[in-house]
Design a protein around this motif. Structure first.
Motif, mmCIF file in Angstrom:
data_model
loop_
_atom_site.group_PDB
_atom_site.id
_atom_site.type_symbol
_atom_site.label_atom_id
_atom_site.label_comp_id
_atom_site.label_asym_id
_atom_site.label_seq_id
_atom_site.Cartn_x
_atom_site.Cartn_y
_atom_site.Cartn_z
ATOM 1 N N LYS A 199 0.902 -1.079 0.097
ATOM 2 C CA LYS A 199 -0.062 0.131 -0.099
ATOM 3 C C LYS A 199 0.796 1.287 0.005
ATOM 4 C CE LYS A 199 -4.230 -1.722 1.851
ATOM 5 N NZ LYS A 199 -5.122 -1.882 3.039
ATOM 6 N N THR A 200 1.989 1.362 0.322
ATOM 7 C CA THR A 200 3.068 2.362 0.445
ATOM 8 C C THR A 200 3.432 2.546 -0.948
ATOM 9 O OG1 THR A 200 4.879 1.239 0.823
ATOM 10 C CG2 THR A 200 3.727 2.011 2.743
ATOM 11 N N ARG A 201 3.208 1.691 -2.041
ATOM 12 C CA ARG A 201 3.811 1.971 -3.275
ATOM 13 C C ARG A 201 2.794 2.787 -3.878
ATOM 14 N NH1 ARG A 201 6.840 -1.312 -6.467
ATOM 15 N NH2 ARG A 201 6.747 -1.166 -8.440
ATOM 16 N N THR A 202 3.224 3.663 -4.987
ATOM 17 C CA THR A 202 2.477 4.573 -5.608
ATOM 18 C C THR A 202 1.488 3.870 -6.663
ATOM 19 O OG1 THR A 202 4.472 6.341 -5.459
ATOM 20 C CG2 THR A 202 2.788 6.517 -7.172
ATOM 21 N N LYS A 203 0.315 4.188 -6.575
ATOM 22 C CA LYS A 203 -0.677 3.657 -7.332
ATOM 23 C C LYS A 203 -1.059 4.418 -8.754
ATOM 24 C CE LYS A 203 -1.667 0.415 -4.444
ATOM 25 N NZ LYS A 203 -0.847 -0.803 -4.527
ATOM 26 N N LYS A 204 -0.281 5.476 -8.730
ATOM 27 C CA LYS A 204 -0.665 6.431 -9.953
ATOM 28 C C LYS A 204 0.576 6.699 -10.567
ATOM 29 C CE LYS A 204 -3.686 10.459 -11.170
ATOM 30 N NZ LYS A 204 -4.444 11.511 -10.522
ATOM 31 N N GLY A 205 0.663 7.093 -11.807
ATOM 32 C CA GLY A 205 2.035 7.680 -12.301
ATOM 33 C C GLY A 205 1.890 9.109 -12.029
ATOM 34 N N LYS A 243 14.060 11.701 -8.553
ATOM 35 C CA LYS A 243 13.099 11.762 -9.605
ATOM 36 C C LYS A 243 12.291 10.613 -9.565
ATOM 37 C CE LYS A 243 14.704 15.088 -11.994
ATOM 38 N NZ LYS A 243 13.832 16.198 -12.277
ATOM 39 N N ILE A 244 12.634 9.132 -8.899
ATOM 40 C CA ILE A 244 11.764 8.339 -8.475
ATOM 41 C C ILE A 244 12.226 7.936 -7.228
ATOM 42 C CG2 ILE A 244 10.803 6.069 -9.039
ATOM 43 C CD1 ILE A 244 10.207 8.004 -11.120
ATOM 44 N N SER A 245 11.394 7.929 -6.140
ATOM 45 C CA SER A 245 11.662 7.784 -4.718
ATOM 46 C C SER A 245 11.474 6.215 -4.283
ATOM 47 C CB SER A 245 10.585 8.560 -3.967
ATOM 48 O OG SER A 245 10.895 8.124 -2.558
ATOM 49 N N ALA A 246 12.013 5.862 -3.404
ATOM 50 C CA ALA A 246 11.929 4.560 -2.862
ATOM 51 C C ALA A 246 10.661 4.475 -2.408
ATOM 52 C CB ALA A 246 12.967 4.311 -1.641
ATOM 53 N N LYS A 247 9.981 5.533 -1.823
ATOM 54 C CA LYS A 247 8.641 5.294 -1.599
ATOM 55 C C LYS A 247 7.702 5.111 -2.640
ATOM 56 C CE LYS A 247 9.388 8.981 1.827
ATOM 57 N NZ LYS A 247 9.635 10.462 1.833
ATOM 58 N N ASP A 248 8.271 5.382 -3.754
ATOM 59 C CA ASP A 248 7.251 5.178 -5.191
ATOM 60 C C ASP A 248 7.165 3.576 -5.449
ATOM 61 O OD1 ASP A 248 6.719 7.925 -5.269
ATOM 62 O OD2 ASP A 248 8.477 8.164 -6.410
#
Length: 182
Positions: A26-32, A57-62
């Protein structure tokens, strides 16, 4: 009878394991999303050594820690100390300028359009050779690089060697020697 109990308890536990895996996702980005040129993913730019933009540019959170991507724009002929990542591979793509990379004891010059793969647990560093340079680099898995850069950016004045090692160790790295010099 013991076999039946084992199988039943395993089948009962399986949905719990599957559910916990989904919770982590659920922490992963669900939207571009789009990150504009010259911008940081979260509008919190980090300056490498106080001058050179080093934007996420792209986070570990994504990516649930699977990948992080940074854009580095260099206005100085500098680079990091010789170091090693214990758990991350790095890939550098040179967008602009010229860089000298050292991978273990081998040195290679890279120019715009060149890519280099730096495996985990192999000592490496680089030096910008041109007046201006631009790199896109990837860490896989992401590790704690975002936190590392933020911590280094918070330092007031030059850190001691002991503090440098402490910060690197806390973020999955170790400094092995000085940066490359011209």
């Amino acid at each position: 009878m013991q076999r039946r109990n084992f199988i039943q308890s395993t089948l009962v536990a399986f949905p719990l394991v599957a559910t916990s895996a989904k919770t982590d996702a659920k922490t992963r980005t669900k939207k571009g999303f789009k990150v504009e040129s010259g911008k940081d993913r979260f509008n919190q730019p980090i300056k490498y050594r106080g001058v050179n933009p080093n934007d996420v540019k792209i986070s570990a959170k994504d990516t649930d820690g699977q990948l992080a991507i940074f854009e580095y724009v260099g206005y100085q002929k500098i680079g990091p100390q010789l170091h090693v990542h214990f758990d991350q591979d790095e890939i550098f793509y040179v967008v602009e300028g010229e860089f000298l990379f050292q991978l273990d004891t081998e040195r290679m010059t890279l120019k715009a359009g060149d890519t280099i793969f730096l495996p985990r647990e192999v000592p490496h560093t680089w030096l910008q050779l041109s007046d201006k340079g631009k790199l896109i680099y990837f860490l896989q898995p992401s590790g704690k690089m975002e936190e590392f850069f933020k911590r280094m950016n918070e330092l007031q004045g030059p850190p001691s060697e002991a503090l440098i090692q402490e910060i690197h160790q806390a973020h999955g790295m170790k400094v092995l020697g000085p940066p490359i010099s011209l």
